[in-house]
Scaffold this active site. Sequence first.
Site, PDB file in Angstrom:
ATOM      1  N   ALA A 211      53.567  37.088  50.313  1.00 38.09           N
ATOM      2  CA  ALA A 211      54.289  38.267  49.822  1.00 38.09           C
ATOM      3  C   ALA A 211      53.360  39.472  49.677  1.00 38.09           C
ATOM      4  O   ALA A 211      53.703  40.595  50.076  1.00 38.09           O
ATOM      5  CB  ALA A 211      54.923  37.950  48.474  1.00 38.09           C
ATOM      6  N   TYR A 212      52.193  39.234  49.109  1.00 36.07           N
ATOM      7  CA  TYR A 212      51.253  40.329  48.864  1.00 36.07           C
ATOM      8  C   TYR A 212      50.849  40.989  50.176  1.00 36.07           C
ATOM      9  O   TYR A 212      50.871  42.217  50.314  1.00 36.07           O
ATOM     10  CB  TYR A 212      50.022  39.780  48.138  1.00 36.07           C
ATOM     11  CG  TYR A 212      48.955  40.809  47.867  1.00 36.07           C
ATOM     12  CD1 TYR A 212      49.004  41.616  46.746  1.00 36.07           C
ATOM     13  CD2 TYR A 212      47.885  40.959  48.748  1.00 36.07           C
ATOM     14  CE1 TYR A 212      48.015  42.561  46.502  1.00 36.07           C
ATOM     15  CE2 TYR A 212      46.891  41.899  48.516  1.00 36.07           C
ATOM     16  CZ  TYR A 212      46.963  42.692  47.382  1.00 36.07           C
ATOM     17  OH  TYR A 212      45.992  43.629  47.150  1.00 36.07           O
TER      18      TYR A 212
HETATM   19  P1  NDP Z   1      44.248  44.632  38.506  1.00 33.60           P
HETATM   20  O1  NDP Z   1      45.249  43.551  38.383  1.00 33.60           O
HETATM   21  O2  NDP Z   1      42.955  44.523  37.817  1.00 33.60           O
HETATM   22  O3  NDP Z   1      44.909  46.007  38.083  1.00 33.60           O
HETATM   23  C1  NDP Z   1      46.162  46.349  38.537  1.00 33.60           C
HETATM   24  C2  NDP Z   1      46.619  47.565  37.803  1.00 33.60           C
HETATM   25  O4  NDP Z   1      47.924  47.915  38.259  1.00 33.60           O
HETATM   26  C3  NDP Z   1      46.743  47.314  36.305  1.00 33.60           C
HETATM   27  O5  NDP Z   1      46.380  48.467  35.618  1.00 33.60           O
HETATM   28  C4  NDP Z   1      48.214  47.046  36.126  1.00 33.60           C
HETATM   29  O6  NDP Z   1      48.687  47.335  34.824  1.00 33.60           O
HETATM   30  C5  NDP Z   1      48.775  48.042  37.120  1.00 33.60           C
HETATM   31  N1  NDP Z   1      50.155  47.784  37.433  1.00 33.60           N
HETATM   32  C6  NDP Z   1      50.725  46.664  37.900  1.00 33.60           C
HETATM   33  N2  NDP Z   1      52.042  46.859  38.030  1.00 33.60           N
HETATM   34  C7  NDP Z   1      52.309  48.122  37.623  1.00 33.60           C
HETATM   35  C8  NDP Z   1      53.480  48.901  37.511  1.00 33.60           C
HETATM   36  N3  NDP Z   1      54.672  48.418  37.814  1.00 33.60           N
HETATM   37  N4  NDP Z   1      53.375  50.168  37.080  1.00 33.60           N
HETATM   38  C9  NDP Z   1      52.178  50.687  36.748  1.00 33.60           C
HETATM   39  N5  NDP Z   1      51.044  49.986  36.800  1.00 33.60           N
HETATM   40  C10 NDP Z   1      51.111  48.721  37.244  1.00 33.60           C
HETATM   41  O7  NDP Z   1      44.047  44.826  40.077  1.00 33.60           O
HETATM   42  P2  NDP Z   1      42.917  45.580  40.900  1.00 33.60           P
HETATM   43  O8  NDP Z   1      42.281  46.605  40.074  1.00 33.60           O
HETATM   44  O9  NDP Z   1      42.123  44.548  41.572  1.00 33.60           O
HETATM   45  O10 NDP Z   1      43.795  46.229  42.055  1.00 33.60           O
HETATM   46  C11 NDP Z   1      44.035  47.609  42.151  1.00 33.60           C
HETATM   47  C12 NDP Z   1      44.627  47.867  43.521  1.00 33.60           C
HETATM   48  O11 NDP Z   1      43.700  47.457  44.528  1.00 33.60           O
HETATM   49  C13 NDP Z   1      45.897  47.076  43.783  1.00 33.60           C
HETATM   50  O12 NDP Z   1      46.810  47.886  44.473  1.00 33.60           O
HETATM   51  C14 NDP Z   1      45.428  45.944  44.670  1.00 33.60           C
HETATM   52  O13 NDP Z   1      46.464  45.462  45.496  1.00 33.60           O
HETATM   53  C15 NDP Z   1      44.343  46.621  45.468  1.00 33.60           C
HETATM   54  N6  NDP Z   1      43.369  45.681  46.052  1.00 33.60           N
HETATM   55  C16 NDP Z   1      42.552  44.937  45.249  1.00 33.60           C
HETATM   56  C17 NDP Z   1      41.649  44.065  45.809  1.00 33.60           C
HETATM   57  C18 NDP Z   1      40.699  43.293  44.984  1.00 33.60           C
HETATM   58  O14 NDP Z   1      39.865  42.580  45.561  1.00 33.60           O
HETATM   59  N7  NDP Z   1      40.724  43.372  43.684  1.00 33.60           N
HETATM   60  C19 NDP Z   1      41.552  43.866  47.275  1.00 33.60           C
HETATM   61  C20 NDP Z   1      42.432  44.721  48.017  1.00 33.60           C
HETATM   62  C21 NDP Z   1      43.308  45.581  47.410  1.00 33.60           C
HETATM   63  P3  NDP Z   1      48.802  46.202  33.664  1.00 33.60           P
HETATM   64  O15 NDP Z   1      47.435  46.087  33.047  1.00 33.60           O
HETATM   65  O16 NDP Z   1      49.786  46.758  32.751  1.00 33.60           O
HETATM   66  O17 NDP Z   1      49.217  44.931  34.326  1.00 33.60           O
END
Ligand code: NDP
Length: 805
Positions: A211-212
């Site tokens: 899904a992701y």
């Molecule tokens: P985290 O899970 O650490 O952080 C995700 C953030 O998104 C949190 O602040 C979370 O808030 C917020 N969030 C989730 N759903 C919503 C929503 N509906 N509305 C507003 N905020 C929301 O993930 P990462 O920091 O690792 O990821 C950040 C981005 O980077 C993502 O898009 C991820 O797909 C992308 N990414 C990350 C990778 C990795 O290796 N980490 C690799 C490739 C891409 P809350 O704390 O409230 O849950």
Amino acid sequence: MTSPARVAAVTGANKGIGLAIVRNLALQYPKSPLHSGPFLIYLTARSAERGAEAVQALNDDAQLKQAKVLARDGGNTTITFRELDISRTESIQDFSAFLKQQHPNGLDIVINNAGIALQGFDAKVVQETLKTNYYGTLEATQDLLPLLKNGGRLVNVSSMAGQLNKYSEEIRNAFLQASKTDVAAVTTLMEKFHAAVAEGKEKEAGFPSAAYAVSKAGETAYTKVIAMEEAKRNRGVLINACCPGYVKTDMTKGGGAKTPDQGAQTPVMLALHDIGGRTGGFWQSEREIEWMVTTALTKPFRWFYKEFGLVSIHETGRNAYLIILARACRMFAYGTTSLILALFFAELQFSDFRIGLFMTLTLLGDVLLGLLLTLIADRFGRRKILFFGSFLMVLSGAAFAIFENFWVLLAAAVVGVVSATGGDFGPFRAIEESVLAQLTGREARADVLAWYVTLSTVGSAGGSEASGRIVNALLEREGWTLVDVYLALFWLFTVMGFVNAALVLLLTEACELPRAEAEYAQVAQDERGSVELDEHNRGGVVQPSLNSLPSSQERDATNPWWRKLTSSFSAISPPTRSVMYKLWTLLAIDSIADGMVPYSLTNYYIDHTFHPSVAFLGDITSAAYFLGAISAVFAGPLARKIGLIHTMVFTHIPSSAAVLVFGLPTNLVMVVMLLLVRAGLNNMDQAPRSAFIAAVVQPEERTAVMGITNLLRTLAAMTGPSVTGVLAGSNKFWVAFFVAGSFRLAYDVGLWGMFRNLEVDRDEGALLAQHGRLEDEETHELDRRPAPLSLASDDFVDDSVSSKK
Ligand code: NDP
């Protein structure tokens, strides 16, 4: 705040990469092309509580304070919280209406970072994932884009998982077509995926069960469409998608090769810096890359790329390339001159005594200078010390190329950097290993260090080979004497010194010990005047207030030079010492063994006993070096599979056994086979060893510990040849091999016995600190937390991620 000149909004910014993006926007804004007055950043989050906490954390952030970028510290950036849940339409609309009212002139930057990766895989998970990652980000993009000023930037944090290599030909083409058509076409693909999953037929429909990954493919696809449409409006707005890399966050459950700060670099670059007007691209590691990856043709390359750790170098980025290249060039230079130094002196009619004196003092000078520079490197700046080392290399090379007076040459070799034996002495290695350890996470470290070792061996072998060929080629020329030829090689050495310096200049700030850690290390020893550290402090529970303490500059100004030097050593914490004393003892035993039977003496033994032709001996030596270089590449993948200590021990034991029985065979073939076994497996413990040290010591201690380790190994190795010399004189060479082999096996067994149960799967050396002292390791049961789960679910099939599983 006066009306801001620049306004930015970041979604999902209360933690992880989003939080790091806000932090780096604030840090980099003053030096960015966008800098033009007060800067307001909206840190948005779906939870008011978590958002407010994040803003508070940034306001208290030591690095931001030190950089004085926030308005509260005298800078011109303000970070403020605003609630935004991208999975709710009304929340997006509220935020957009608020921005319109507050900033009628518009925004400069929007970074859509919020995202989720859920456990499991079914239609419900797909729906939830698409709701946030695909539809939520799309809605935020469409609502906030019109608010951007001319020349504004919009960045969607997507993922490599969204690359198109996991789809059927038909779906891949459909994605490519949709990304050039309109958003509706992309959304149709998402609907098709959801429906197929509901029927349990996504594979038949040409999608992965992920899904992701599919949600991120959709995000990248519509980013391209929207960028294309926006370009037609001629507003100069740049819209790009990017992958932050494999980052240690909650999403990856602490796995990942990069820190959040490193993950933030590409999105921040796309938001703040000059990207040559490019729009509609997909970026990673600060470069635009292909979204579409062809499978069939590139499959073997991709396998090699992942399995042999090239992906880790790629993700670590520019600094890793530069350091590995710099070392390969340096080893090339050492390779060219180490073979000819003694010959050069003989040609200049220096006595054997002087040549011996020169070799000994040069080695001693290199080792001591290396240690001195290593100990001060973190304090003075690692890049400065590496540059200074390169400068010394240039000076020494030029001195050798210009002067023929023994004492001048001796001074140039002792004070400068020349390798009398071809080994990598001087300040470089410990600093470089420490930098590489800092730049990489647990998963990537052994891989990157393995390539660092391999390419250095290739450089060294290339240098020796080139030296022989250059000598022959120049001698054939009219009017060239041997001395002229040697001088030409010293000029080549000088040029390599310049190359080393140029590569060091290209290294970025990320190579330095982070300020907070540098300050912290200094507080530990300067303030308390002792090596004893409060366990709670080291565990991160109680942080010293940096405000109340003098700055590093103030302390440096008042500390005498010797104090600065010794402080690096005394700052090594007791838990680190307790492990390192054991490791140093074992390494000393191993190094004495290596010193007893170095390859030069081994060659001498073969020559003396079996009388092969010189050419044959040369070929065997080259083959041995070649095998050693090749096998070192396997150390990274092996360490990932069986662990660092097991890789060190189980690759070293056969090599040690080969040394043990080296003096027994009476025929040349057997001896050659033993030599190849020994040399072929000999280098495989180097990268895991450095990765192991990096894992068990505190980040701020690494450079000093690695410097001391290299010093001890060299000094121990220096004692070896004299023992062998005595034995060789009385025709007891086999005893030397037997003793050396036994020492090496003792090292292997000792290593396994003492460290096999040590948990080094935790990150960043925090392991030992958290447990305080380890003197009575047996009675202190180490934290046996499982290694970080690689991902939230199998569903999160980021390429970089899946390779780590
Ligand atoms: P985290 O899970 O650490 O952080 C995700 C953030 O998104 C949190 O602040 C979370 O808030 C917020 N969030 C989730 N759903 C919503 C929503 N509906 N509305 C507003 N905020 C929301 O993930 P990462 O920091 O690792 O990821 C950040 C981005 O980077 C993502 O898009 C991820 O797909 C992308 N990414 C990350 C990778 C990795 O290796 N980490 C690799 C490739 C891409 P809350 O704390 O409230 O849950």
